[in-house]
Design a protein around this motif. Sequence first.
Motif, PDB file in Angstrom:
ATOM      1  N   SER A 107       0.854  -1.182   0.000  1.00 30.11           N
ATOM      2  CA  SER A 107       0.000   0.000   0.000  1.00 30.11           C
ATOM      3  C   SER A 107       0.892   1.235   0.000  1.00 30.11           C
ATOM      4  CB  SER A 107      -0.911   0.009   1.225  1.00 30.11           C
ATOM      5  OG  SER A 107      -0.144   0.228   2.383  1.00 30.11           O
ATOM      6  N   GLU A 108       0.282   2.372  -0.286  1.00 31.60           N
ATOM      7  CA  GLU A 108       1.019   3.630  -0.304  1.00 31.60           C
ATOM      8  C   GLU A 108       1.484   3.994   1.115  1.00 31.60           C
ATOM      9  OE1 GLU A 108      -0.108   6.981  -3.232  1.00 31.60           O
ATOM     10  OE2 GLU A 108      -1.223   7.356  -1.395  1.00 31.60           O
ATOM     11  N   TYR A 109       0.613   3.721   2.084  1.00 36.78           N
ATOM     12  CA  TYR A 109       0.975   3.984   3.475  1.00 36.78           C
ATOM     13  C   TYR A 109       1.654   2.754   4.048  1.00 36.78           C
ATOM     14  CZ  TYR A 109      -1.657   8.262   3.252  1.00 36.78           C
ATOM     15  OH  TYR A 109      -2.085   9.512   2.908  1.00 36.78           O
ATOM     16  N   ARG A 110       2.747   2.998   4.766  1.00 39.19           N
ATOM     17  CA  ARG A 110       3.499   1.893   5.359  1.00 39.19           C
ATOM     18  C   ARG A 110       3.932   2.261   6.770  1.00 39.19           C
ATOM     19  NH1 ARG A 110       5.910  -1.901   2.176  1.00 39.19           N
ATOM     20  NH2 ARG A 110       5.864  -2.983   4.174  1.00 39.19           N
ATOM     21  N   LEU A 111       4.330   1.251   7.514  1.00 40.92           N
ATOM     22  CA  LEU A 111       4.949   1.464   8.818  1.00 40.92           C
ATOM     23  C   LEU A 111       6.454   1.341   8.592  1.00 40.92           C
ATOM     24  CD1 LEU A 111       2.601  -0.735  11.034  1.00 40.92           C
ATOM     25  CD2 LEU A 111       2.508   1.754  10.669  1.00 40.92           C
ATOM     26  N   ALA A 112       7.177   2.408   8.908  1.00 39.64           N
ATOM     27  CA  ALA A 112       8.617   2.424   8.616  1.00 39.64           C
ATOM     28  C   ALA A 112       9.370   1.316   9.342  1.00 39.64           C
ATOM     29  CB  ALA A 112       9.205   3.786   8.968  1.00 39.64           C
ATOM     30  N   CYS A 113       8.857   0.911  10.519  1.00 42.02           N
ATOM     31  CA  CYS A 113       9.558  -0.135  11.269  1.00 42.02           C
ATOM     32  C   CYS A 113       9.293  -1.519  10.699  1.00 42.02           C
ATOM     33  CB  CYS A 113       9.182  -0.093  12.752  1.00 42.02           C
ATOM     34  SG  CYS A 113       7.496  -0.630  13.097  1.00 42.02           S
ATOM     35  N   GLN A 114       8.347  -1.625   9.791  1.00 42.61           N
ATOM     36  CA  GLN A 114       8.004  -2.922   9.189  1.00 42.61           C
ATOM     37  C   GLN A 114       8.434  -3.036   7.737  1.00 42.61           C
ATOM     38  OE1 GLN A 114       6.342  -5.473  11.195  1.00 42.61           O
ATOM     39  NE2 GLN A 114       7.320  -3.960  12.521  1.00 42.61           N
ATOM     40  N   MET A 115       8.686  -1.903   7.118  1.00 39.83           N
ATOM     41  CA  MET A 115       8.993  -1.930   5.690  1.00 39.83           C
ATOM     42  C   MET A 115      10.467  -2.233   5.452  1.00 39.83           C
ATOM     43  SD  MET A 115       8.495   1.005   2.833  1.00 39.83           S
ATOM     44  CE  MET A 115       9.481   0.881   1.331  1.00 39.83           C
TER      45      MET A 115
END
Length: 115
Positions: A96-104
Amino acid sequence: MALVTFSNPDYKDKTVYAVAGSHTETLLKLAKENKVPVNFDCQDGECGHCLVRVTSVDSKGRMGYFLTDKEQNVLKELGKLTQEQIDQLHVDDMPSEYRLACQMIVRDEDILVEY
Ligand code: FES
């Protein structure tokens, strides 16, 4: 070599090189290493503080990626993804366009990260 540009209206844009091919470095780790002030708290995909918007600036377009259940749930709770959108992402095999930086996990693609 992937180019990752971090952008925030309150700070100057910063472009950094990501080590491609390791597939272990999260976007949050890369931000911290380069002193980019991305918000974070739990660092475990639960609080949603590290929410970022990621778009491709690569002529190849976004690479396929699978969001974990944890990340999907938090993005849904934050109102950034609907169940219909999640279902479509599974069909398209796209992030998705929105992500969690700690998971990406940073991959070999040039991206713009708005935080
Ligand atoms: Fe909590 Fe990423 S820091 S979800």
